[in-house]
Enzyme design. Structure first.
Site, PDB file in Angstrom:
ATOM      1  N   LYS A  22      10.177  69.009  46.289  1.00 23.52           N
ATOM      2  CA  LYS A  22       9.861  70.445  46.224  1.00 23.52           C
ATOM      3  C   LYS A  22       9.646  70.900  44.778  1.00 23.52           C
ATOM      4  CE  LYS A  22      13.675  71.949  48.241  1.00 23.52           C
ATOM      5  NZ  LYS A  22      14.414  70.685  48.444  1.00 23.52           N
ATOM      6  N   ARG A  97      17.762  78.703  52.519  1.00 26.67           N
ATOM      7  CA  ARG A  97      18.418  77.473  52.964  1.00 26.67           C
ATOM      8  C   ARG A  97      19.305  77.707  54.183  1.00 26.67           C
ATOM      9  NH1 ARG A  97      18.342  74.622  47.517  1.00 26.67           N
ATOM     10  NH2 ARG A  97      19.216  72.550  47.810  1.00 26.67           N
ATOM     11  N   ARG A 143      17.255  59.501  40.420  1.00 26.89           N
ATOM     12  CA  ARG A 143      16.697  60.643  39.686  1.00 26.89           C
ATOM     13  C   ARG A 143      17.349  60.820  38.321  1.00 26.89           C
ATOM     14  NH1 ARG A 143      15.436  66.063  42.869  1.00 26.89           N
ATOM     15  NH2 ARG A 143      17.662  66.529  42.830  1.00 26.89           N
ATOM     16  N   ARG A 176      21.811  64.477  36.941  1.00 28.34           N
ATOM     17  CA  ARG A 176      22.367  65.783  37.297  1.00 28.34           C
ATOM     18  C   ARG A 176      23.716  65.580  37.960  1.00 28.34           C
ATOM     19  NH1 ARG A 176      18.191  69.316  40.703  1.00 28.34           N
ATOM     20  NH2 ARG A 176      19.932  69.302  42.138  1.00 28.34           N
ATOM     21  N   ARG A 187      25.202  66.969  50.175  1.00 24.95           N
ATOM     22  CA  ARG A 187      24.016  67.833  50.125  1.00 24.95           C
ATOM     23  C   ARG A 187      23.093  67.563  51.314  1.00 24.95           C
ATOM     24  NH1 ARG A 187      21.556  66.313  44.700  1.00 24.95           N
ATOM     25  NH2 ARG A 187      19.997  67.919  45.096  1.00 24.95           N
TER      26      ARG A 187
HETATM   27  P1  AMP Z   1      18.839  72.288  44.290  1.00 28.31           P
HETATM   28  O1  AMP Z   1      18.602  72.132  42.834  1.00 28.31           O
HETATM   29  O2  AMP Z   1      17.802  73.128  44.972  1.00 28.31           O
HETATM   30  O3  AMP Z   1      19.035  70.965  45.011  1.00 28.31           O
HETATM   31  O4  AMP Z   1      20.210  73.108  44.446  1.00 28.31           O
HETATM   32  C1  AMP Z   1      21.401  72.632  43.885  1.00 28.31           C
HETATM   33  C2  AMP Z   1      22.592  73.316  44.536  1.00 28.31           C
HETATM   34  O5  AMP Z   1      22.526  74.729  44.306  1.00 28.31           O
HETATM   35  C3  AMP Z   1      22.703  73.184  46.043  1.00 28.31           C
HETATM   36  O6  AMP Z   1      23.298  71.960  46.434  1.00 28.31           O
HETATM   37  C4  AMP Z   1      23.556  74.394  46.403  1.00 28.31           C
HETATM   38  O7  AMP Z   1      24.913  74.175  46.063  1.00 28.31           O
HETATM   39  C5  AMP Z   1      23.028  75.449  45.426  1.00 28.31           C
HETATM   40  N1  AMP Z   1      21.894  76.201  46.017  1.00 28.31           N
HETATM   41  C6  AMP Z   1      20.593  76.199  45.620  1.00 28.31           C
HETATM   42  N2  AMP Z   1      19.849  77.004  46.376  1.00 28.31           N
HETATM   43  C7  AMP Z   1      20.678  77.523  47.308  1.00 28.31           C
HETATM   44  C8  AMP Z   1      20.503  78.406  48.403  1.00 28.31           C
HETATM   45  N3  AMP Z   1      19.297  78.920  48.700  1.00 28.31           N
HETATM   46  N4  AMP Z   1      21.598  78.728  49.150  1.00 28.31           N
HETATM   47  C9  AMP Z   1      22.817  78.230  48.863  1.00 28.31           C
HETATM   48  N5  AMP Z   1      23.058  77.375  47.857  1.00 28.31           N
HETATM   49  C10 AMP Z   1      21.991  77.009  47.080  1.00 28.31           C
END
Ligand code: AMP
Length: 241
Positions: A22, A97, A143, A176, A187
């Site tokens: 994404k 999400r 990654r 990360r 996740r």
């Molecule tokens: P990402 O970088 O998109 O994989 O997001 C990293 C982390 O941020 C996720 O595992 C969640 O803990 C939090 N997070 C990101 N976007 C959301 C969302 N829309 N709703 C809830 N938690 C989020």
């Protein structure tokens, strides 16, 4: 990628599990169509780095691989979408999400807080990037990210030219925090249990477009651009196949 179009793309949602690509695709859409990429994960990480209250609260969920609370994330998204650069459209990467976040977004868009969205396009165009579970694991565990410019690499699939160093600025690449194996499993579980139903929500509204994310990045980009430029009529897409 050459900058393309000054068209108003409206609200685009890139949907899919962690590791589906994404972020990579959102950056390409952003630079081609000139609309901002809004990554809730990036906003939360940034808020944490700046020591903001919301960032600190979210961090405890993120470090366990759990979703942050809807109210917290929605508040951040609302603040971001009110910025003037979102008026001609935007790309949401990692939001919504949960079905409740999706309902909240629809209500916000209906509210017409944006002046120039595509006529008649209150609902977002939701593009789901599909990738098989084993492939996701490989992508996530391999990654690496450049802490300076944000460029993403993969030690198996897309390694940097010099081991562990960014091709662009030579910074030492980092893993990360939430790309550790135990957190990755959590996740992916959160995606399966809480996020997958969002696809059903948008499919029922005829706004979900499926893209096979296991093909080369450029091909995935081509499919996504085609959907943004001419969204096909989803009633003709055989979802059951
Ligand atoms: P990402 O970088 O998109 O994989 O997001 C990293 C982390 O941020 C996720 O595992 C969640 O803990 C939090 N997070 C990101 N976007 C959301 C969302 N829309 N709703 C809830 N938690 C989020």
């Amino acid at each position: 990628m050459a900058s393309g179009s000054s068209r108003n793309i409206g609200a685009i949602v890139l949907f899919g599990p962690p590791g589906a690509g994404k972020g990579t695709q959102a950056k390409r859409i952003s630079s081609y169509f000139g609309a901002p990429q809004i990554s809730t994960g990036d906003i939360l990480r940034e808020s944490f780095r700046h020591g903001s209250e919301l960032g600190i609260e979210a961090h405890s969920y993120m470090s366990r691989g759990e979703l942050a609370p809807d109210s917290l994330v929605c508040r951040l998204v609302q603040q971001r979408l009110r910025q003037p650069d979102c008026q001609r459209g935007f790309i949401l990467d990692g939001f919504p999400r949960t079905p409740s976040q999706a309902g909240w977004l629809d209500a916000l868009l209906e509210d017409k807080i944006f002046e120039n969205l595509r006529p008649g396009a209150a609902l977002p165009i939701v593009i789901q990037i599909d990738v098989d579970y084993t492939e996701l694991l490989r992508r996530l565990t391999g990654r690496r990210t450049c802490p300076s410019c944000g460029r993403i690499y993969n030690v198996y699939l897309q390694p940097p030219r010099v081991d562990e160093l960014c091709d662009v600025d030579g910074s030492k690449l980092v893993i990360r925090n939430d790309d550790r194996e135990d957190v990755i499993t959590a996740r992916l579980k959160a995606y399966d249990q809480q996020t997958r139903p969002v696809a059903t929500y948008y499919r029922s509204k005829g706004k979900l477009y499926l893209v096979n994310g296991e093909r080369p990045v450029d091909q995935v980009t081509r499919d996504i651009f085609a959907i943004i430029i001419h969204p096909p009529d989803t009633r003709t897409i055989p979802w059951g196949l």
